[in-house]
Design an enzyme around this catalytic site. Structure first.
Site, PDB file in Angstrom:
ATOM      1  N   SER A 104       1.042  -1.488   0.482  1.00  0.00           N
ATOM      2  CA  SER A 104       0.103  -0.047  -0.092  1.00  0.00           C
ATOM      3  C   SER A 104       0.095   1.216  -0.102  1.00  0.00           C
ATOM      4  O   SER A 104       0.908   1.999  -0.646  1.00  0.00           O
ATOM      5  CB  SER A 104      -1.192  -0.109   1.400  1.00  0.00           C
ATOM      6  OG  SER A 104      -0.465  -0.259   2.550  1.00  0.00           O
TER       7      SER A 104
ATOM      8  N   ASP B  39      -3.929   5.829  11.234  1.00  0.00           N
ATOM      9  CA  ASP B  39      -2.900   5.243  10.549  1.00  0.00           C
ATOM     10  C   ASP B  39      -1.587   5.795  10.834  1.00  0.00           C
ATOM     11  O   ASP B  39      -1.647   7.155  10.435  1.00  0.00           O
ATOM     12  CB  ASP B  39      -3.512   5.571   9.361  1.00  0.00           C
ATOM     13  CG  ASP B  39      -2.539   4.965   8.017  1.00  0.00           C
ATOM     14  OD1 ASP B  39      -1.185   4.638   8.327  1.00  0.00           O
ATOM     15  OD2 ASP B  39      -3.184   4.948   6.710  1.00  0.00           O
TER      16      ASP B  39
ATOM     17  N   HIS C   6       0.736   4.562   6.664  1.00  0.00           N
ATOM     18  CA  HIS C   6       1.386   5.571   5.310  1.00  0.00           C
ATOM     19  C   HIS C   6       1.231   6.650   5.760  1.00  0.00           C
ATOM     20  O   HIS C   6       1.797   7.958   6.149  1.00  0.00           O
ATOM     21  CB  HIS C   6      -0.370   5.655   4.586  1.00  0.00           C
ATOM     22  CG  HIS C   6      -0.952   4.065   4.263  1.00  0.00           C
ATOM     23  ND1 HIS C   6      -1.091   2.815   5.275  1.00  0.00           N
ATOM     24  CD2 HIS C   6      -0.464   3.053   3.852  1.00  0.00           C
ATOM     25  CE1 HIS C   6      -1.532   2.053   5.270  1.00  0.00           C
ATOM     26  NE2 HIS C   6      -0.567   1.924   3.550  1.00  0.00           N
TER      27      HIS C   6
END
Length: 367
Positions: free
Chosen positions: A89, A341, A344
């Site tokens: 990702s 998160d 990312h």
């Protein structure tokens, strides 16, 4: 006229990994409303992140200059090519950053989407006849990801993942980005034999460092065999970049307030790359160097380069979505559980710098 072989080493004349983040006043090339390729969970501004200071830092390499990204220049340099991002990702995160940056000059049109959560997608920039694509392949080699009921991955280290490798004949530039999935429990095969595992039962614990290196070697060997000048059918070369490991910045429990609360970069020396992060970076850089050695006699445009961003990334705890991976998480007060998160990157955000380095290396190669 400068010979081709004399141009290649110039890509390494700037040590982008050695520098510091310095304040700057320029606004990002794009924002959360001007670009429609941002994954929702990384659209921090639109999802209500209140601070904006994380947008106003520029990476300043110690011994060279890193120019601001020039969308038109990038498009001109990769005209008529297929640029593919392959990995996990974070590969997708970097590609979506790049698509937003080039869209300032020419908007990419989505051509294809497939797989769960749109893990395989393709865009086209008609003004320059450029194809951009993303291939989900968190190990690069053949593997079966963990699922509910099977809490470990299965990797086959001798075989490249054909979900992306089968398209190598039609890819001109490749950006690889993996790492985080290697931290998970896994069983490792070579051929039909189990050679070890990580965090598993009934097999020998081997860790994942050697496995990570083997997977990169299998990947690079496959690229060299299929795209090198010794392949009479398809040896038209390829430019391959490996984005080095991007550290996470969890400071507490992932589902509690304050998991990655920083709002400024670390100062030089305040946080250093070490342990697992440094070793995965080292293995990646060494693997790229070995791949270049193996294809050193190639007569075509076959090149490998490490986008060595690990040291840049480790200094940016402020650049993650944190709780703003979900829209307006505190609109009704602070809930007991707050999903965060800290892996990312917000878009726009620090990961845009990875693509500034990518462009600068391509420019050096084309001098």
């Amino acid at each position: 006229r400068e010979r081709e072989k004399d141009r290649v080493p110039q890509a390494a004349t700037c040590d982008y990994s050695n520098g510091e983040w310095v304040p700057h006043n320029q606004e990002p090339l794009y924002n959360g409303t001007t670009c429609d390729t941002i994954k929702q969970g990384q659209n921090c501004m639109v999802f209500g992140r209140p601070d904006k200071d994380y947008l106003h830092w520029k990476w300043n390499p110690k011994n060279c200059t890193l120019p601001r990204f020039n969308p038109r220049k990038f498009l001109d340099l990769v005209k008529n090519r297929h640029v593919a991002f392959v990995g996990d990702s974070l590969a997708r995160n970097q590609l979506e950053s790049l698509l937003c940056m080039v869209s300032v000059s020419s908007k990419p049109d989505l051509l294809y989407t497939g797989g769960e959560d749109n893990k395989f997608r393709k865009w086209h920039v008609s003004s320059h006849n450029i194809t951009f694509s993303i291939y989900w392949s968190p190990f690069l080699v053949k593997g079966v990801e963990k699922t509910i009921g099977k809490d470990y991955n299965t990797l086959h280290l001798e075989s490249v993942d054909e979900r992306w490798a089968a398209d190598l004949d039609h890819i001109d530039m490749l950006v690889l980005s993996i790492g985080h999935w290697y931290l998970h429990p896994a069983i490792y095969y070579y051929g039909s034999s189990i050679i070890g595992c990580h965090f598993c039962k009934n097999h020998t614990e081997t860790g994942f460092y050697d496995v990570f290196g083997k997977a990169l070697n299998t990947t690079f060997d496959s690229i060299i065999k299929r795209k090198g000048s010794n392949n009479s059918n398809h040896g038209n070369g390829i430019r391959v970049f490996l984005t080095t490991f991007s550290p996470a910045h969890f400071e507490g429990q992932w589902d509690k307030l304050g998991a990655c609360p920083k709002t400024r970069p670390f100062k030089q020396g305040e946080r250093v790359l070490d342990g697992v992060e440094e070793e995965l970076r080292r293995i990646g850089v060494a693997g790229v160097a070995e791949a270049n050695r193996r294809c050193g006699n190639s007569e075509n445009d076959l090149r490998f380069e490490a986008l060595d961003v690990s040291k840049l990334a480790v200094l940016r705890p402020d650049g993650h979505p944190g709780p703003y991976m979900n829209p307006f998480p505190f609109a009704n007060g602070v809930p007991e559980r707050v999903q965060n998160d800290c892996v990312h990157w917000c878009l726009p955000g620090p990961i845009d710098t990875w693509n500034e380095i990518l462009l600068d290396v391509i420019k050096r190669w084309n001098r």
